[in-house]
Design a protein around this motif. Structure first.
Motif, PDB file in Angstrom:
ATOM      1  N   LEU A  71       8.326  -7.330  -4.973  1.00  0.00           N
ATOM      2  CA  LEU A  71       7.833  -6.200  -5.794  1.00  0.00           C
ATOM      3  C   LEU A  71       6.035  -6.238  -4.922  1.00  0.00           C
ATOM      4  O   LEU A  71       5.681  -7.660  -5.264  1.00  0.00           O
ATOM      5  CB  LEU A  71       7.303  -7.192  -7.368  1.00  0.00           C
ATOM      6  N   PHE A  72       6.197  -5.168  -4.528  1.00  0.00           N
ATOM      7  CA  PHE A  72       4.925  -4.695  -4.165  1.00  0.00           C
ATOM      8  C   PHE A  72       4.187  -4.450  -4.421  1.00  0.00           C
ATOM      9  O   PHE A  72       3.606  -2.863  -6.052  1.00  0.00           O
ATOM     10  CB  PHE A  72       4.929  -4.078  -2.964  1.00  0.00           C
ATOM     11  N   SER A  73       2.589  -4.475  -4.779  1.00  0.00           N
ATOM     12  CA  SER A  73       1.574  -3.793  -5.131  1.00  0.00           C
ATOM     13  C   SER A  73       0.886  -2.338  -5.033  1.00  0.00           C
ATOM     14  O   SER A  73       1.204  -1.621  -6.448  1.00  0.00           O
ATOM     15  CB  SER A  73       0.525  -4.154  -5.624  1.00  0.00           C
ATOM     16  N   LEU A  74       2.007  -2.257  -3.494  1.00  0.00           N
ATOM     17  CA  LEU A  74       2.068  -0.583  -3.349  1.00  0.00           C
ATOM     18  C   LEU A  74       3.043  -0.027  -2.701  1.00  0.00           C
ATOM     19  O   LEU A  74       3.314  -1.043  -1.173  1.00  0.00           O
ATOM     20  CB  LEU A  74       0.798   0.051  -2.445  1.00  0.00           C
ATOM     21  N   GLY A  75       3.997   0.647  -2.755  1.00  0.00           N
ATOM     22  CA  GLY A  75       5.051   1.329  -2.245  1.00  0.00           C
ATOM     23  C   GLY A  75       4.879   2.094  -1.515  1.00  0.00           C
ATOM     24  O   GLY A  75       4.183   2.204  -0.413  1.00  0.00           O
ATOM     25  N   GLU A  76       5.794   2.622  -0.357  1.00  0.00           N
ATOM     26  CA  GLU A  76       6.387   3.874   0.453  1.00  0.00           C
ATOM     27  C   GLU A  76       5.900   4.841  -0.130  1.00  0.00           C
ATOM     28  O   GLU A  76       7.318   5.754  -0.236  1.00  0.00           O
ATOM     29  CB  GLU A  76       6.476   3.147   1.942  1.00  0.00           C
ATOM     30  N   PRO A  79       8.602   5.916   5.463  1.00  0.00           N
ATOM     31  CA  PRO A  79       8.418   4.965   5.796  1.00  0.00           C
ATOM     32  C   PRO A  79       7.151   4.721   7.208  1.00  0.00           C
ATOM     33  O   PRO A  79       6.538   5.550   7.738  1.00  0.00           O
ATOM     34  CB  PRO A  79       9.086   5.090   7.556  1.00  0.00           C
ATOM     35  N   GLY A  80       5.919   3.730   6.857  1.00  0.00           N
ATOM     36  CA  GLY A  80       4.833   3.500   6.891  1.00  0.00           C
ATOM     37  C   GLY A  80       3.444   4.367   6.668  1.00  0.00           C
ATOM     38  O   GLY A  80       2.729   4.185   7.070  1.00  0.00           O
ATOM     39  N   ILE A  81       3.974   5.418   5.877  1.00  0.00           N
ATOM     40  CA  ILE A  81       2.197   5.758   5.047  1.00  0.00           C
ATOM     41  C   ILE A  81       2.527   5.443   3.515  1.00  0.00           C
ATOM     42  O   ILE A  81       3.315   5.070   2.928  1.00  0.00           O
ATOM     43  CB  ILE A  81       2.485   6.910   4.761  1.00  0.00           C
ATOM     44  N   THR A  82       1.874   4.702   3.232  1.00  0.00           N
ATOM     45  CA  THR A  82       1.469   3.995   2.009  1.00  0.00           C
ATOM     46  C   THR A  82       0.920   5.275   0.493  1.00  0.00           C
ATOM     47  O   THR A  82      -0.171   5.274   1.201  1.00  0.00           O
ATOM     48  CB  THR A  82       0.180   2.460   2.070  1.00  0.00           C
ATOM     49  N   ARG A  83       2.294   4.396  -0.227  1.00  0.00           N
ATOM     50  CA  ARG A  83       1.837   5.519  -1.144  1.00  0.00           C
ATOM     51  C   ARG A  83       0.601   5.033  -2.087  1.00  0.00           C
ATOM     52  O   ARG A  83      -0.535   4.103  -1.784  1.00  0.00           O
ATOM     53  CB  ARG A  83       3.153   5.121  -2.572  1.00  0.00           C
ATOM     54  N   GLY A  84      -0.347   6.106  -2.839  1.00  0.00           N
ATOM     55  CA  GLY A  84      -1.157   6.135  -3.652  1.00  0.00           C
ATOM     56  C   GLY A  84      -1.448   5.200  -4.671  1.00  0.00           C
ATOM     57  O   GLY A  84      -0.201   4.999  -5.791  1.00  0.00           O
ATOM     58  N   SER A  85      -2.190   4.801  -5.270  1.00  0.00           N
ATOM     59  CA  SER A  85      -1.846   3.752  -6.484  1.00  0.00           C
ATOM     60  C   SER A  85      -2.382   4.590  -8.122  1.00  0.00           C
ATOM     61  O   SER A  85      -2.665   5.681  -7.754  1.00  0.00           O
ATOM     62  CB  SER A  85      -3.544   3.494  -6.510  1.00  0.00           C
ATOM     63  N   GLU A  86      -1.666   3.947  -8.881  1.00  0.00           N
ATOM     64  CA  GLU A  86      -1.430   4.766 -10.284  1.00  0.00           C
ATOM     65  C   GLU A  86      -2.315   4.170 -11.185  1.00  0.00           C
ATOM     66  O   GLU A  86      -2.528   4.801 -12.295  1.00  0.00           O
ATOM     67  CB  GLU A  86       0.307   4.341 -10.511  1.00  0.00           C
ATOM     68  N   PHE A  87      -3.066   2.839 -10.644  1.00  0.00           N
ATOM     69  CA  PHE A  87      -4.241   3.233 -11.554  1.00  0.00           C
ATOM     70  C   PHE A  87      -5.582   2.752 -11.552  1.00  0.00           C
ATOM     71  O   PHE A  87      -5.681   3.069  -9.837  1.00  0.00           O
ATOM     72  CB  PHE A  87      -3.615   1.162 -11.787  1.00  0.00           C
ATOM     73  N   LYS A  88      -6.596   3.324 -12.071  1.00  0.00           N
ATOM     74  CA  LYS A  88      -7.940   3.526 -11.251  1.00  0.00           C
ATOM     75  C   LYS A  88      -8.814   2.763 -11.280  1.00  0.00           C
ATOM     76  O   LYS A  88      -9.978   2.157 -10.301  1.00  0.00           O
ATOM     77  CB  LYS A  88      -8.705   4.235 -12.389  1.00  0.00           C
TER      78      LYS A  88
END
Length: 216
Positions: A71-76, A79-88
């Motif tokens: 369970l990751f705090s940030l997904g991708e 590949p190799g590109i981190t997804r942005g946050s859903e929270f402020k």
């Protein structure tokens, strides 16, 4: 220093993250007759100080049939590109998982700081146990990594330590869940993991991953 099976397993874990990254169910998900499964809603996050470079990782169902889930705090996003946050208020994401009915566990955790440093518990923590009920949707809470920063040998501020905490973020998380899955609106059951710091042993271990560059 005495070598225990937990330490050996930890070293193997650090060398290579094994397991499957957990992904949320499709937006049009519906329970199928006789499937004997339930849904758990949980958010994973880390402090804003860690930015997108850091990650909190929680290990679910280690040793159970089907293998470990990460369970990751940030997904991708790719590949190799981190997804942005859903929270402020933190970097993180909401995970909505379909799991077989029965007992499940959150077994351990790890923090990476984006510069090769991994932070993990010195001793094996007591697992957090929860139960999935067929046909039910449960909110487990927010698995959050509190981060501590310091300066490295070059005087640059980096994330150098941290610890996990279970928080109740139902107002934020359920709002996101019901917006994404309107078919389950007002059907979620609150079944929080034990709130508070998930620390039986205050000390952590740290290891810096070595990157070997190929020689031409």
């Amino acid at each position: 220093m005495k070598t225990t099976p937990w330490r050996i397993a930890t070293y193997i874990l650090i060398a290579s993250l094994t397991g499957c990254a957990a992904t949320s169910i499709q937006k049009d998900f519906a329970f199928k007759a006789g499937a004997n499964e339930g849904i758990v809603v949980v958010s994973i996050s880390h402090d804003l100080a860690g930015r997108r470079a850091s990650k909190a990782i929680f290990y679910m169902d280690d040793g159970l049939p089907g293998g470990r889930n990460l369970l990751f705090s940030l997904g991708e996003a790719a590949p190799g590109i981190t997804r942005g946050s859903e929270f402020k208020d933190s970097y993180g994401q909401l995970l909505v998982l379909s799991l077989p009915a029965g007992k499940h566990t959150i077994d351990s955790w790890q923090i990476t700081n984006g510069t090769g440093l991994r932070i993990f518990p010195k001793e094996k923590p007591q697992p957090l146990v929860f139960e999935v009920v067929s046909g039910q949707v449960k909110y487990l809470g927010n698995l959050h990594a509190n981060l501590a920063s310091g300066k490295n040998i070059f005087g640059v501020t980096i994330i150098g330590n941290g610890y996990p905490e279970i928080r109740d973020q139902r107002q934020r998380d359920i709002s996101i869940f019901e917006d994404r899955y309107p078919q389950f609106k007002n059907k979620i059951i609150i079944d929080l993991l034990q709130p508070g710091p998930w620390i039986q042993f205050p000390e952590t271990r740290k290891q810096i991953d070595t990157v070997i560059m190929p020689v031409k």
